[in-house]
Write an enzyme that holds these catalytic residues in place. Structure first.
Site, short mmCIF file in Angstrom:
data_model
loop_
_atom_site.label_atom_id
_atom_site.label_comp_id
_atom_site.label_asym_id
_atom_site.label_seq_id
_atom_site.Cartn_x
_atom_site.Cartn_y
_atom_site.Cartn_z
CG ASP A 1 -1.91 1.09 1.28
OD1 ASP A 1 -2.33 1.55 0.20
OD2 ASP A 1 -2.30 1.49 2.40
CG HIS A 2 -0.40 4.88 -0.05
ND1 HIS A 2 -0.69 5.91 -0.93
CD2 HIS A 2 -1.58 4.54 0.53
CE1 HIS A 2 -1.99 6.17 -0.86
NE2 HIS A 2 -2.55 5.35 0.00
CG ASP B 1 0.64 7.73 -3.77
OD1 ASP B 1 0.34 8.43 -4.76
OD2 ASP B 1 0.26 7.95 -2.60
CD GLU C 1 -3.64 8.03 -4.83
OE1 GLU C 1 -4.22 8.98 -4.27
OE2 GLU C 1 -3.04 7.14 -4.20
CG HIS D 1 -5.46 8.39 3.06
ND1 HIS D 1 -4.78 9.09 2.09
CD2 HIS D 1 -5.63 7.15 2.56
CE1 HIS D 1 -4.54 8.31 1.05
NE2 HIS D 1 -5.06 7.13 1.31
N GLY D 2 -7.83 8.39 6.85
CA GLY D 2 -8.01 8.61 8.28
C GLY D 2 -9.46 8.67 8.69
N GLY E 1 -9.09 5.78 1.36
CA GLY E 1 -9.83 6.56 2.34
C GLY E 1 -11.25 6.06 2.53
CG ASN F 1 -7.00 0.86 -0.14
OD1 ASN F 1 -7.44 0.11 -1.01
ND2 ASN F 1 -5.77 1.34 -0.17
#
Length: 286
Positions: free
Chosen positions: A80-81, A102, A132, A178-179, A209, A230
């Site tokens: 991821d990322h 990313d 992305e 995100h978050g 996100g 995700n």
């Protein structure tokens, strides 16, 4: 049942559902997402961020791979990322079957060049690549770095990006962050933009996100072209809220007493996401 991300998401795209990509940062969380995916007979993407690799340590990866191979449902192990070409190569060498590069914060041409370079290396060994385009917002200091304001994905740019890079999947920006959203910030997805991008490109789309968004919007996205969603913050919040509750009993010290309730709390959240994404029972399609 360890397969590439491309093989996993091609089936999801044909059948209009989204595969959950659950981020794990320790082995207890890994066991929880594997267990609930088998219970729900859902395909699974085990997502591991470079920060989570640093926490787990590379030596744990062979056991993660073996756990995925033994699973009764199809599983991909996804970086991821990934931030650099070298970081992605290390993940490929470490046994990941899917990687994300990313370059979303780079200028368009630099993003294309970096992503195309990763695709060339990954495809040579059968590993799928997620790119992305556009930028996801962020909500707090724990969230993945993103723009202060969301830069929405342009459908025409998405067509060019996919053609020039050869990516297998594309993460798009349609309004998520995100978050965990604070109370004064309300998420809102541009579902019309999603449908426009889905009509323009022929690869599965990815939504980052995905935590803390309204169920109705996420559910509609999962049936409107998004095939990977995700989830990190939601399952970690559930896990550690339960941990704090359990650890209120200061007499407890053994992980086999402390961790099972935390895994159950994580599984409850993950099960709801699996149902919401339309992934329950879809393992039989593979």
């Amino acid at each position: 049942m360890l397969i590439s991300g491309s093989d996993l998401l091609t089936v999801a795209a044909k059948n209009s559902f989204a595969v959950p990509a659950f981020n794990v940062s320790d082995y207890s969380m890994l066991n929880a997402v594997l267990a609930i995916s088998e219970e729900k007979q859902s395909p699974l993407i085990i997502a591991i961020h470079p920060n989570e690799i640093a926490n787990l340590g590379w030596d744990v990866m062979p056991s993660v791979i073996q756990a995925a191979r033994r699973a009764s449902v199809p599983v991909a192990i996804h970086l991821d990322h990934g931030a650099t070409y070298e970081q992605v190569l290390q993940a490929i060498q470490g046994g990941f079957t899917s990687v994300m590069i990313d370059g979303s914060m780079l200028p368009f041409e630099e993003n294309v060049a970096l992503t195309a370079r990763v695709v060339e290396a990954a495809h040579a060994v059968g590993v799928s690549v997620e790119g992305e385009l556009g930028t996801i917002g962020k909500t707090d200091g724990y969230a993945e770095e993103g723009a202060d304001t969301i830069i929405y994905t342009d459908p025409a740019d998405a067509v060019t990006f996919v053609e020039r890079t050869g990516v297998d999947t594309l993460a798009i920006a349609i309004g998520t962050r995100h978050g965990i959203y604070p109370s004064d910030l309300q998420p809102e997805l541009k579902l019309d933009l999603l449908r426009e991008i889905d009509a323009a490109v022929d690869v599965p789309l990815v939504l980052h996100g995905g935590s803390n968004n309204p169920d109705a919007e996420i559910g509609e996205a999962a049936s409107s072209g998004v095939n990977k969603i995700n989830i990190s913050s939601d399952i970690k919040v559930a896990y550690y809220l339960k941990a704090r509750e359990v650890l209120a009993d200061t007499n407890l010290r053994e992980p086999d007493t402390i961790q099972p309730p935390c895994r159950d709390a994580l599984k409850a959240v993950a099960a709801q996401k699996i149902d919401l994404f339309g992934a329950a029972g879809k393992a039989e399609l593979y």
